[in-house]
Design a protein around this motif. Structure first.
Motif, mmCIF file in Angstrom:
data_model
loop_
_atom_site.group_PDB
_atom_site.id
_atom_site.type_symbol
_atom_site.label_atom_id
_atom_site.label_comp_id
_atom_site.label_asym_id
_atom_site.label_seq_id
_atom_site.Cartn_x
_atom_site.Cartn_y
_atom_site.Cartn_z
ATOM 1 N N GLN A 1 -2.364 6.233 -7.787
ATOM 2 C CA GLN A 1 -0.983 6.713 -7.769
ATOM 3 C C GLN A 1 -0.769 7.902 -8.705
ATOM 4 O O GLN A 1 0.012 8.798 -8.422
ATOM 5 C CB GLN A 1 -0.045 5.567 -8.169
ATOM 6 N N MET A 2 -1.475 7.903 -9.824
ATOM 7 C CA MET A 2 -1.291 8.992 -10.778
ATOM 8 C C MET A 2 -1.887 10.307 -10.282
ATOM 9 O O MET A 2 -1.583 11.371 -10.807
ATOM 10 C CB MET A 2 -1.859 8.616 -12.157
ATOM 11 N N LYS B 1 7.285 5.525 -9.862
ATOM 12 C CA LYS B 1 6.812 6.672 -10.648
ATOM 13 C C LYS B 1 7.981 7.637 -10.855
ATOM 14 O O LYS B 1 8.023 8.714 -10.251
ATOM 15 C CB LYS B 1 5.664 7.343 -9.902
ATOM 16 N N SER C 1 -3.600 0.671 -2.646
ATOM 17 C CA SER C 1 -2.846 0.106 -3.767
ATOM 18 C C SER C 1 -2.659 1.197 -4.829
ATOM 19 O O SER C 1 -3.581 1.971 -5.087
ATOM 20 C CB SER C 1 -3.626 -1.063 -4.363
ATOM 21 N N PRO C 2 -1.488 1.248 -5.466
ATOM 22 C CA PRO C 2 -1.255 2.282 -6.464
ATOM 23 C C PRO C 2 -2.210 2.201 -7.666
ATOM 24 O O PRO C 2 -2.436 3.195 -8.331
ATOM 25 C CB PRO C 2 0.190 2.034 -6.918
ATOM 26 N N VAL C 3 -2.761 1.005 -7.892
ATOM 27 C CA VAL C 3 -3.672 0.879 -9.039
ATOM 28 C C VAL C 3 -5.145 0.850 -8.625
ATOM 29 O O VAL C 3 -6.023 0.542 -9.429
ATOM 30 C CB VAL C 3 -3.343 -0.350 -9.926
ATOM 31 N N LYS C 4 -5.421 1.192 -7.378
ATOM 32 C CA LYS C 4 -6.829 1.330 -6.978
ATOM 33 C C LYS C 4 -7.435 2.456 -7.820
ATOM 34 O O LYS C 4 -6.808 3.495 -8.026
ATOM 35 C CB LYS C 4 -6.926 1.671 -5.492
ATOM 36 N N ARG C 5 -8.648 2.251 -8.293
ATOM 37 C CA ARG C 5 -9.256 3.275 -9.144
ATOM 38 C C ARG C 5 -9.570 4.530 -8.318
ATOM 39 O O ARG C 5 -10.087 4.418 -7.198
ATOM 40 C CB ARG C 5 -10.559 2.750 -9.749
ATOM 41 N N MET D 1 -6.454 -0.236 -17.313
ATOM 42 C CA MET D 1 -7.375 -0.157 -16.176
ATOM 43 C C MET D 1 -8.677 -0.909 -16.441
ATOM 44 O O MET D 1 -9.313 -1.409 -15.515
ATOM 45 C CB MET D 1 -7.674 1.304 -15.820
ATOM 46 N N MET E 1 -0.051 -7.721 -3.432
ATOM 47 C CA MET E 1 -0.198 -6.275 -3.636
ATOM 48 C C MET E 1 0.777 -5.760 -4.689
ATOM 49 O O MET E 1 1.901 -6.239 -4.772
ATOM 50 C CB MET E 1 0.041 -5.539 -2.318
ATOM 51 N N PHE F 1 4.898 3.673 -13.605
ATOM 52 C CA PHE F 1 4.096 4.755 -14.184
ATOM 53 C C PHE F 1 5.008 5.692 -14.973
ATOM 54 O O PHE F 1 6.013 6.168 -14.452
ATOM 55 C CB PHE F 1 3.390 5.551 -13.081
ATOM 56 N N ASP G 1 -12.930 4.486 -6.788
ATOM 57 C CA ASP G 1 -13.106 3.752 -5.525
ATOM 58 C C ASP G 1 -12.507 4.519 -4.346
ATOM 59 O O ASP G 1 -13.041 4.474 -3.241
ATOM 60 C CB ASP G 1 -12.461 2.367 -5.628
ATOM 61 N N GLU H 1 0.845 -1.199 0.000
ATOM 62 C CA GLU H 1 0.000 0.000 0.000
ATOM 63 C C GLU H 1 0.874 1.241 0.000
ATOM 64 O O GLU H 1 1.875 1.308 0.706
ATOM 65 C CB GLU H 1 -0.918 -0.010 1.227
ATOM 66 N N ASN H 2 0.490 2.186 -0.819
ATOM 67 C CA ASN H 2 1.263 3.425 -0.903
ATOM 68 C C ASN H 2 0.520 4.555 -0.208
ATOM 69 O O ASN H 2 -0.708 4.589 -0.219
ATOM 70 C CB ASN H 2 1.447 3.842 -2.372
ATOM 71 N N CYS I 1 -12.849 6.101 -13.223
ATOM 72 C CA CYS I 1 -12.801 4.629 -13.205
ATOM 73 C C CYS I 1 -11.575 4.104 -13.941
ATOM 74 O O CYS I 1 -11.234 2.933 -13.829
ATOM 75 C CB CYS I 1 -14.068 4.029 -13.803
ATOM 76 N N LEU I 2 -10.916 4.978 -14.736
ATOM 77 C CA LEU I 2 -9.734 4.538 -15.483
ATOM 78 C C LEU I 2 -8.453 5.115 -14.896
ATOM 79 O O LEU I 2 -7.382 4.940 -15.446
ATOM 80 C CB LEU I 2 -9.827 5.002 -16.957
ATOM 81 N N TYR I 3 -8.593 5.831 -13.800
ATOM 82 C CA TYR I 3 -7.460 6.585 -13.288
ATOM 83 C C TYR I 3 -6.926 5.943 -12.016
ATOM 84 O O TYR I 3 -7.646 5.861 -11.012
ATOM 85 C CB TYR I 3 -7.918 8.020 -13.016
ATOM 86 N N PRO I 4 -5.680 5.489 -12.028
ATOM 87 C CA PRO I 4 -5.144 4.849 -10.830
ATOM 88 C C PRO I 4 -4.784 5.889 -9.766
ATOM 89 O O PRO I 4 -4.325 6.991 -10.087
ATOM 90 C CB PRO I 4 -3.882 4.151 -11.342
ATOM 91 N N SER J 1 3.840 8.494 -16.384
ATOM 92 C CA SER J 1 3.164 9.784 -16.527
ATOM 93 C C SER J 1 3.930 10.991 -15.974
ATOM 94 O O SER J 1 3.629 12.126 -16.336
ATOM 95 C CB SER J 1 1.786 9.725 -15.870
ATOM 96 N N SER K 1 4.830 -0.251 -7.004
ATOM 97 C CA SER K 1 4.899 0.675 -8.134
ATOM 98 C C SER K 1 6.069 1.647 -8.064
ATOM 99 O O SER K 1 6.614 1.901 -6.987
ATOM 100 C CB SER K 1 3.607 1.483 -8.228
#
Lengths: 158, 275
Positions: free
Chosen positions: A66-67, B6, A19-23, B32, B1, B50, A26, A2-3, A61-64, B52, B4
């Motif tokens: 982490q970004m 970046k 999680s970095p890829v959690k939407r 995604m 888990m 990532f 959510d 987890e980040n 919904c497409l955005y993780p 980005s 990542s």
């Protein structure tokens, strides 16, 4: 793993452990109890989950998560505090652009994203600006009408 | 888990993937959607890198020979940048929706290697090359050699697609046509790209490519050269016959082989009429 992810949510600095890829969708709904952004298709096709990131419309919904780090996220709940929201909301009501309401937060966010870039949109600009948002009730014409109305009513504000 | 990274600099990213297997994450609009396959949290050694935050991958520049587009350039920037050839801008504009174009990238569209990727037919026609970098150095490959089949591409685990190089050439006649179920947020049933240059009434150059009518984009340089050779006396039905033999689409959830072929050939015929 987890980040710890920090970002600005509706003007306030926030932090979430996930999680970095959690939407982002959510994160907003589960971690911050912001239920304005909705899951329709979960594939970026319906726009019900639309939010603004650094002023740009995106599908949460497409955005993780982490970004989103270090970025400014604006949801309908954040927009609600502004005069701009009042104008959009009243215009949507007056034009009859709301029926079941599921798509409405996304439609409002897409309309806002369009108007802040292009305060005097043509009908084609509006159709293009809202082309990623689906509505299964109104048939779109009333929504287009609402955006035209809001553009006029909010002149100078966008 | 999922673990990542970046990084902010390309070199840092190349260093990371030299030692570790990572999923390269561009805009993520395809990843995604299939996140349950790619980022199954039970699979503890999954790593994501990532891209980005790497600003140097977002440059668009041109000199007298090439336009270079950074792989992390969003489709929205491709659509709006005046340096970029109109046919490619048109292709970008036809894709998905404004919100997706705000994050989806040209590099992602290429590396996704879908037969229906809408930036691909133009890049084939324009003879674009891709710059692949690793910590050891870089190499260039023509896009048609890079994409090997649906989702298959010539990229090594320690490489990143950094730039797309498009040779600068003027085409006075061009066309990009996408056929989808609806105007927005639709994947191509098929697409057609045509580029041509005429000087003093003589056809000097022609490039013809078709998307979503085969496992990879269809382009045939032999046929193009033949058309240039024949020059003024081209007979459209003969060209259609030629292309009919190499356009071999399939039936799937989006369209039928019959429809795809008929429409692809009609679009070709329509373009040839403009010459």
């Amino acid at each position: 793993m987890e980040n710890k992810i920090k970002f600005i949510l509706n003007g306030e600095e926030v932090e979430v452990l996930c999680s970095p890829v959690k939407r982002l969708l959510d994160v907003l709904r589960d971690d911050f109890n912001l239920s304005g952004a909705k899951e329709g298709c979960g594939k970026g096709e319906c726009g019900a989950c639309s939010v603004l990131i650094d002023g740009k419309l995106i599908n949460s919904c497409l955005y993780p998560a982490q970004m989103a780090e270090g970025k400014e996220v604006l949801t309908i709940e954040g927009l609600k505090k502004s005069r701009i929201f009042e104008i959009l909301s009243e215009s949507f009501i007056d034009a009859g652009a709301v029926q079941c309401g599921f798509c409405t937060p996304g439609m409002i966010m897409a309309s806002y994203a369009l108007l802040r870039k292009n305060p005097n949109p043509t009908e084609e600009d509006i159709r293009e600006g809202l082309s990623g948002n689906l509505c299964r009730c109104t048939g779109y014409n009333m929504i287009i009408e609402a955006v035209k109305m809001a553009a006029k009513r909010g002149e100078g504000l966008w | 888990m999922v673990k990542s990274y970046k990084p902010k600099r390309l070199e840092e990213a190349l260093q990371i993937i030299k030692n570790e297997d990572c999923i390269l994450f561009a805009g993520g609009t395809d990843l995604m959607v299939n996140r349950k396959i790619y980022f199954d949290d039970k699979n503890s050694d999954k790593k994501v890198l990532f891209l980005s935050s790497i600003e140097e991958l977002k440059d668009i520049s041109s000199d007298s020979n090439y336009i270079e587009i950074g792989s992390m350039t969003t489709l929205c920037s491709v659509e709006k940048n005046n340096l970029i050839p109109e046919a490619l801008r048109e292709a970008a504009k036809s894709m998905a929706s404004p919100s997706i174009r705000n994050i989806a990238t040209i590099g992602g569209n290429i590396c996704n290697a879908s037969p229906a990727g809408d930036t691909l037919p133009y890049l084939y026609a324009a003879q674009a090359t891709l710059v692949l970098e690793s910590i050891e150095g870089s190499r260039e490959v023509y896009i048609g050699d890079f994409i090997k089949g649906p989702r298959k591409k010539d990229i090594k685990k320690h490489e990143i697609l950094t730039k797309i190089k498009i040779p600068l050439k003027e085409y006075d006649i061009w066309e990009f046509r996408k056929v989808g179920t609806r105007k927005s947020t639709a994947l191509s049933k098929l697409s057609f790209t045509g580029l041509a240059k005429k000087k003093d009434g003589i056809l000097e150059d022609i490039r013809l490519s078709f998307g979503a009518v085969g496992p990879t984009v269809v382009r045939c340089r032999d046929y193009e050269n033949k058309i240039i050779e024949i020059g003024k006396d081209i007979k459209i039905p003969e060209i259609i016959d030629m292309y009919s033999s190499i356009i071999t689409p399939i039936d799937d959830q989006r369209s039928t082989a019959y429809y795809r072929k008929e429409v692809a050939l009609s679009l070709l015929s329509n373009f040839l009429l403009k010459l």
